[in-house]
Design an enzyme around this catalytic site. Structure first.
Site, short mmCIF file in Angstrom:
data_model
loop_
_atom_site.label_atom_id
_atom_site.label_comp_id
_atom_site.label_asym_id
_atom_site.label_seq_id
_atom_site.Cartn_x
_atom_site.Cartn_y
_atom_site.Cartn_z
CG HIS A 190 -2.08 0.82 1.29
ND1 HIS A 190 -2.41 1.69 0.29
CD2 HIS A 190 -3.00 1.03 2.28
CE1 HIS A 190 -3.49 2.38 0.65
NE2 HIS A 190 -3.86 2.00 1.86
CG HIS A 223 -4.39 0.22 -8.48
ND1 HIS A 223 -5.73 0.08 -8.18
CD2 HIS A 223 -3.88 1.10 -7.58
CE1 HIS A 223 -6.01 0.87 -7.16
NE2 HIS A 223 -4.91 1.50 -6.77
CG ASP A 240 2.62 4.32 -3.82
OD1 ASP A 240 2.61 5.39 -3.20
OD2 ASP A 240 1.89 3.36 -3.54
N1 CMC Z 1 5.34 -6.35 -9.97
C1 CMC Z 1 5.37 -7.56 -10.52
N2 CMC Z 1 4.29 -8.34 -10.70
C2 CMC Z 1 3.13 -7.83 -10.30
C3 CMC Z 1 3.01 -6.56 -9.74
C4 CMC Z 1 4.19 -5.81 -9.57
N3 CMC Z 1 4.15 -4.61 -9.05
N4 CMC Z 1 1.72 -6.30 -9.45
C5 CMC Z 1 1.04 -7.38 -9.82
N5 CMC Z 1 1.89 -8.30 -10.35
C6 CMC Z 1 1.54 -9.60 -10.87
C7 CMC Z 1 1.39 -10.63 -9.77
O1 CMC Z 1 2.61 -11.26 -9.47
C8 CMC Z 1 0.39 -11.56 -10.37
O2 CMC Z 1 1.05 -12.36 -11.32
P1 CMC Z 1 0.69 -13.92 -11.47
O3 CMC Z 1 -0.78 -13.93 -11.84
O4 CMC Z 1 1.60 -14.38 -12.52
O5 CMC Z 1 0.93 -14.50 -10.10
C9 CMC Z 1 -0.54 -10.63 -11.14
O6 CMC Z 1 0.25 -9.50 -11.47
C10 CMC Z 1 -1.75 -10.19 -10.35
O7 CMC Z 1 -1.31 -9.69 -9.09
P2 CMC Z 1 -2.19 -9.64 -7.79
O8 CMC Z 1 -1.30 -9.59 -6.60
O9 CMC Z 1 -3.22 -10.73 -7.82
O10 CMC Z 1 -2.95 -8.32 -7.99
P3 CMC Z 1 -3.60 -7.46 -6.84
O11 CMC Z 1 -4.78 -6.84 -7.41
O12 CMC Z 1 -3.80 -8.24 -5.60
O13 CMC Z 1 -2.41 -6.46 -6.56
C11 CMC Z 1 -1.10 -4.72 -5.87
C12 CMC Z 1 -2.45 -5.11 -6.47
C13 CMC Z 1 -1.06 -3.21 -5.79
C14 CMC Z 1 -1.00 -5.30 -4.45
C15 CMC Z 1 0.05 -5.24 -6.74
O14 CMC Z 1 -0.06 -4.76 -8.06
C16 CMC Z 1 1.41 -4.94 -6.15
O15 CMC Z 1 1.89 -5.68 -5.29
N6 CMC Z 1 2.07 -3.81 -6.61
C17 CMC Z 1 3.31 -3.40 -6.04
C18 CMC Z 1 3.08 -2.60 -4.76
C19 CMC Z 1 2.55 -1.22 -5.06
O16 CMC Z 1 3.01 -0.53 -5.94
N7 CMC Z 1 1.57 -0.81 -4.24
C20 CMC Z 1 0.93 0.50 -4.39
C21 CMC Z 1 -0.49 0.34 -4.83
S1 CMC Z 1 -1.32 1.83 -5.37
C22 CMC Z 1 -1.26 3.00 -4.15
C23 CMC Z 1 -1.30 2.56 -2.76
O17 CMC Z 1 -2.17 1.81 -2.36
O18 CMC Z 1 -0.44 3.01 -2.02
#
Ligand code: CMC
Length: 376
Positions: A221, A260, A311
């Protein structure tokens, strides 16, 4: 893989109705109380946006000035809280300091922190106090002079003064103001949800904001903005971006600042912050972060099809101003507190205890063994 009927992470679950914030994840739109974030970032101020979130309408010039004056009047901390903050280890994580200090503030403001007393006044107090809490801690650990409330400054200018003990330029103030506008709310993100869950038990505003600060801290987050800068430090030069990013992806590591839960296209906040990162970089004669981030974006999009989120670029702007990395998430909090409190006040208006259920996958009907007969 989730079991049938289980929505892991509450993904796509519509938990409540809200008038505060709308995200169109397919069109990349973000709306606060009916207004497009692009218009707000181009034309308004954090004060106007906080007013909008709390009152549901844009303020007149005099209402906006009144709110600015109110923030100025509410910035000081109770001396008893400052005394306690003086005992916190200087090597503490600033988000831990913020969480503990918001919680402790309630001890010294029992009337406002009383359950049932929560109001826009409490929301304004917390929004005014957060930059002072962060500044008080950071100044002590850095040996900077004691903070003054500086009521003549806007929230954005005060934040820079609080953290760096210097006057920001007009461009710096506007860059921070835009960042504060963009971070002020984001529908049912994890920290806002945590705040609403707390409020839904009829707990008070200070408790809800304490829950929210703890939730924002995580790297999935708000903590992502700090990790982005760690990645840039690791990469060093744009030529190495491809190699470092690909190596991380091959190890299934997440690249912070990308992806996201709701946006399926580029986060509109990232689009605006990218422009500001370039603008501030040009003004400072340092486009290193901007160029590195552009390269990282290109590789992550090509390899994983992921778009940047809010971010990705925020930290580059704060770094160019000279703000240490571990203060980025506290800065996020000092903006999002406007949204948290707006949501808490909305929750009280239409309260329903938030209490989902879990699908039980453990055992049942085990025979109870007396403690004296248990082995291993
Ligand atoms: N880097 C690499 N792979 C990623 C990333 C990333 N940043 N984000 C998603 N993926 C991949 C993930 O590994 C998965 O791949 P697979 O299906 O092959 O296992 C696929 O995309 C779907 O990911 P998910 O975790 O199911 O997606 P989610 O909706 O739960 O995740 C998220 C959303 C924000 C937690 C995630 O994109 C993430 O971890 N991003 C990096 C952390 C980040 O930048 N957070 C800030 C979010 S926005 C502002 C805030 O809230 O502060």
């Amino acid at each position: 893989m989730a079991a049938p009927g289980v929505q892991r992470g509450l993904e796509d679950v519509v938990a409540l109705e809200s008038r505060i914030c709308f995200i169109d994840g397919h069109r990349g739109r973000l709306i606060y109380q009916g207004y497009d974030i692009r218009d707000l970032a181009a034309q308004s101020t954090f004060e106007e946006v906080a007013y909008l979130l709390w009152y549901g309408r844009l303020p007149t010039a005099s209402q906006s000035n009144d709110l600015r004056a109110r923030f100025g009047a509410l910035r000081s901390l109770p001396p008893a809280l400052v005394e306690r903050m003086d005992t916190m280890p200087v090597e503490s994580n600033p988000m831990d300091v913020l969480r503990t200090s918001v919680s402790a503030l309630a001890l010294f403001e029992p009337d406002e922190a009383r359950p049932g007393a929560s109001s826009i006044g409490g929301a304004q107090r917390l929004t005014a106090a957060l930059p002072t809490i962060i500044g008080t801690f950071h100044r002590r650990r850095s040996g900077l002079p004691t903070i003054r409330p500086r009521p003549e400054l806007s929230q954005a200018a005060y934040l820079v003064y609080a953290l760096l003990d210097r006057e920001p330029t007009e461009l710096e103030t506007r860059a921070v103001d835009v960042a504060l506008i963009l971070h002020a709310d984001h529908e049912l993100n994890a920290s806002t949800f945590a705040a609403r869950v707390t409020a839904s038990t009829l707990s008070d505003l200070y408790s809800a904001v304490t829950s929210a600060v703890g939730t924002l801290k995580g790297p999935l987050h708000g903590g992502a903005n700090e990790r982005v800068m760690e990645l840039l430090d690791e990469i060093g030069t744009p030529e190495l971006a491809e190699e470092v990013v690909k190596s991380k992806l091959s190890k299934h590591e997440r690249i912070m600042g990308f992806g996201h839960r709701v946006y399926k296209v580029e986060d509109p906040r990232a689009t605006i912050l990218r422009e500001w990162s370039k603008k501030v970089g040009e003004a400072k004669g340092n486009l290193r972060y901007y160029e590195l981030l552009r390269k990282v974006e290109e590789v992550v999009h090509r390899e994983k099809g992921l778009y940047p989120n809010v971010d990705l670029y925020s930290g580059s702007i704060y770094s160019l101003l000279g703000i240490p990395h571990d203060l980025f998430t506290p800065i996020f909090a000092s903006s999002r507190v406007a949204g948290w409190t707006a949501h808490v006040l909305e929750e009280y208006q239409d309260l329903r205890l938030i209490r989902p259920t879990a699908k039980y996958v453990g055992a049942t009907d085990l025979a109870y063994v007396p403690i004296s007969e248990r082995t291993g």
